[in-house]
Design an enzyme around this catalytic site. Structure first.
Site, PDB file in Angstrom:
ATOM      1  N   GLU A 126       1.075  -1.049  -0.214  1.00 20.89           N
ATOM      2  CA  GLU A 126      -0.447   0.265   0.165  1.00 20.89           C
ATOM      3  C   GLU A 126       1.055   0.740  -0.284  1.00 20.89           C
ATOM      4  O   GLU A 126       1.930   1.537   0.703  1.00 20.89           O
ATOM      5  CB  GLU A 126      -0.848   0.300   1.085  1.00 20.89           C
ATOM      6  N   GLY A 128       0.702   3.432   2.241  1.00 23.30           N
ATOM      7  CA  GLY A 128       1.896   3.849   3.167  1.00 23.30           C
ATOM      8  C   GLY A 128       2.074   2.612   4.226  1.00 23.30           C
ATOM      9  O   GLY A 128       2.669   2.360   5.236  1.00 23.30           O
ATOM     10  N   GLY A 130       4.351  -0.805   3.227  1.00 17.71           N
ATOM     11  CA  GLY A 130       5.735  -1.340   2.213  1.00 17.71           C
ATOM     12  C   GLY A 130       6.546  -2.563   2.380  1.00 17.71           C
ATOM     13  O   GLY A 130       6.064  -3.483   3.114  1.00 17.71           O
ATOM     14  N   ILE A 156       1.498  -3.631  -7.920  1.00 22.92           N
ATOM     15  CA  ILE A 156       0.972  -4.456  -8.363  1.00 22.92           C
ATOM     16  C   ILE A 156       1.123  -5.051  -9.286  1.00 22.92           C
ATOM     17  O   ILE A 156       0.655  -4.793 -10.070  1.00 22.92           O
ATOM     18  CB  ILE A 156      -0.631  -4.587  -7.886  1.00 22.92           C
ATOM     19  N   THR A 157       2.106  -6.225  -8.905  1.00 27.12           N
ATOM     20  CA  THR A 157       2.319  -6.204 -11.410  1.00 27.12           C
ATOM     21  C   THR A 157       0.992  -7.460 -11.515  1.00 27.12           C
ATOM     22  O   THR A 157       0.387  -8.233 -10.661  1.00 27.12           O
ATOM     23  CB  THR A 157       3.273  -7.480 -10.518  1.00 27.12           C
ATOM     24  N   GLN A 280      43.365  -7.503 -19.710  1.00 26.06           N
ATOM     25  CA  GLN A 280      43.100  -8.212 -18.342  1.00 26.06           C
ATOM     26  C   GLN A 280      41.858  -7.013 -17.570  1.00 26.06           C
ATOM     27  O   GLN A 280      41.552  -7.847 -16.467  1.00 26.06           O
ATOM     28  CB  GLN A 280      44.695  -8.231 -17.544  1.00 26.06           C
ATOM     29  N   GLU A 364       9.496  -6.915  -3.339  1.00 26.79           N
ATOM     30  CA  GLU A 364       9.772  -7.998  -2.716  1.00 26.79           C
ATOM     31  C   GLU A 364      10.490  -8.897  -2.288  1.00 26.79           C
ATOM     32  O   GLU A 364      11.384  -9.030  -1.101  1.00 26.79           O
ATOM     33  CB  GLU A 364       9.945  -9.669  -3.303  1.00 26.79           C
TER      34      GLU A 364
END
Length: 388
Positions: A126, A128, A130, A156-157, A280, A364
């Site tokens: 939300e 407020g 997470g 929201i995915t 290198q 996540e």
């Protein structure tokens, strides 16, 4: 655990060919359209991608955690939009049902999610709430044989295209802890549920993300996952523990792809009369990328096997997500460096991945939240209690 190693190796080989022959050639199209074309969605569905880890009893692939992460490492070597399109169904969009759903809920929704006929979304975050998910304010008030939901979810995915939402809401307004939270199944089309316009994002074109608005949204009482109030936060943690291992694998695939691209480019590009890869300092960048990719892969597979064996992998899942997402960011930065100006030009796969993978360290659980969780669990395991 791999149930049938010989058959699964064939599955991985076919998946590897499909990614290279069918998905990678259409990455630019996905970015330009900002969506995965319908014919590819149908093809992914016909091949069972949407149901990889949904149990076979509900027409899914029944993949174990180890099988899922190995497949995810292959799929995510193409544009992140492909794995995002199927990922909520075989991840956070179905896992709450798999873990805690009633038999009736599973029978109603899991076959639809496994087939791709229904797209799932996990609505926890939300404006407020997470990193501190227990601060969520979306309410669910009992009214006879229904609940009335009010609140706003963000980031929201797949929300703009989802047909089924797993919504976390507070059923006990007096209990501000995790115990007052319940998980609800809310179908698109339910009066009072609406999704916002897709965000314009830094990266991950083709993966729609938006807000979810709940305004006096009435859902039947049997929409609570598991049929019991107050279990929503526990359900969410079960979902995230598995998904964090899954996401760690989805961070590793892009790193593998970027290194492949960088090695090919530096071996072909010549400066000062020799391939760039012969220098290198460039070889050091390649070595650091390869070492971290292999470390992440080994860590993820170890944790997946532990989960399949029934062990508590709460801390290990957090470690996987933290390490793999940070690793992927470092690989992306090194690969841009190896390509020089070419790596900064729009249209090159590494430039696109550089933007796309930045989100991995945020969703996540941010890296910082995972650091705190890992430290707290390590201290507790040593027998110490802070703040006393």
């Amino acid at each position: 655990m791999i149930r049938d190693p010989s058959a699964f190796n064939e599955t991985l080989g076919a998946l590897r060919r499909y990614v290279r022959e069918q998905l990678i050639p259409r990455e630019a199209e996905v970015e330009q359209l900002d969506e995965v074309p319908a014919d590819l969605v149908d093809d992914l569905a016909s091949r069972g991608f949407f149901g990889w880890s949904i149990p076979q009893a509900w027409n899914g692939g029944g993949m174990t955690t180890e099988e899922l992460v190995l497949a995810a490492m292959e799929l995510s070597q193409a544009s992140v939009a492909f794995r995002a399109r199927v990922g909520t169904n075989t991840g956070i969009g179905s896992e709450a049902l798999v873990a805690d759903g009633t038999p009736e809920q599973k029978a109603r929704y899991l076959p639809l999610l496994a087939s791709g006929a229904l797209t799932g979304a996990f609505a926890l975050t939300e404006p407020g709430a997470g990193s501190d998910a227990t601060a969520l304010t979306t309410s669910a008030v009992r009214d006879g044989d229904h609940y009335v939901l009010n609140g706003t979810k963000c980031f929201i995915t797949n929300a703009p295209i989802a047909g089924l939402f797993t919504v976390m809401a507070r059923t006990d307004p007096q209990d501000r802890s995790a115990h007052g939270i319940s998980a609800f199944l809310v179908e698109r089309g339910t009066p009072g549920l609406a999704t916002g316009e897709p965000y314009r994002k830094m990266g991950q074109a083709g993966s729609p993300v938006s807000e979810v608005h709940l305004a006096d949204c009435r859902v039947p009482a049997d929409s609570i996952i598991g049929g019991v109030e107050g279990m929503g936060f526990k359900t969410a943690m079960k979902v995230l523990n598995k998904q964090r291992i899954h996401l760690a694998a989805l961070c590793t695939g892009p790193a593998i792809r970027m290194l492949d691209e960088a090695v090919a480019w530096t071996c072909q590009r010549r400066q000062f009369g020799q391939p760039v890869a012969s220098f290198q300092l460039v070889q050091a960048l390649i070595a650091d990328c390869q070492t971290e990719i292999q470390a992440a892969r080994a860590l993820i597979l170890q944790t997946a096997r532990q989960r399949d064996a029934g062990e508590d992998v709460t801390m290990q899942a957090s470690i996987c997500k933290y390490f793999a997402s940070e690793m992927c960011g470092r690989v992306a930065d090194r690969c841009v460096q190896m390509l020089g100006g070419t790596g900064f030009i729009h249209g090159h796969p590494i430039e696109r991945f550089y933007r796309d993978v930045r989100l991995f360290r945020l969703y996540e659980g941010t890296s910082q939240i995972h650091q705190l969780n890992i430290a707290k669990r390590t201290i507790a395991a040593a027998g110490y209690r802070l703040g006393e």
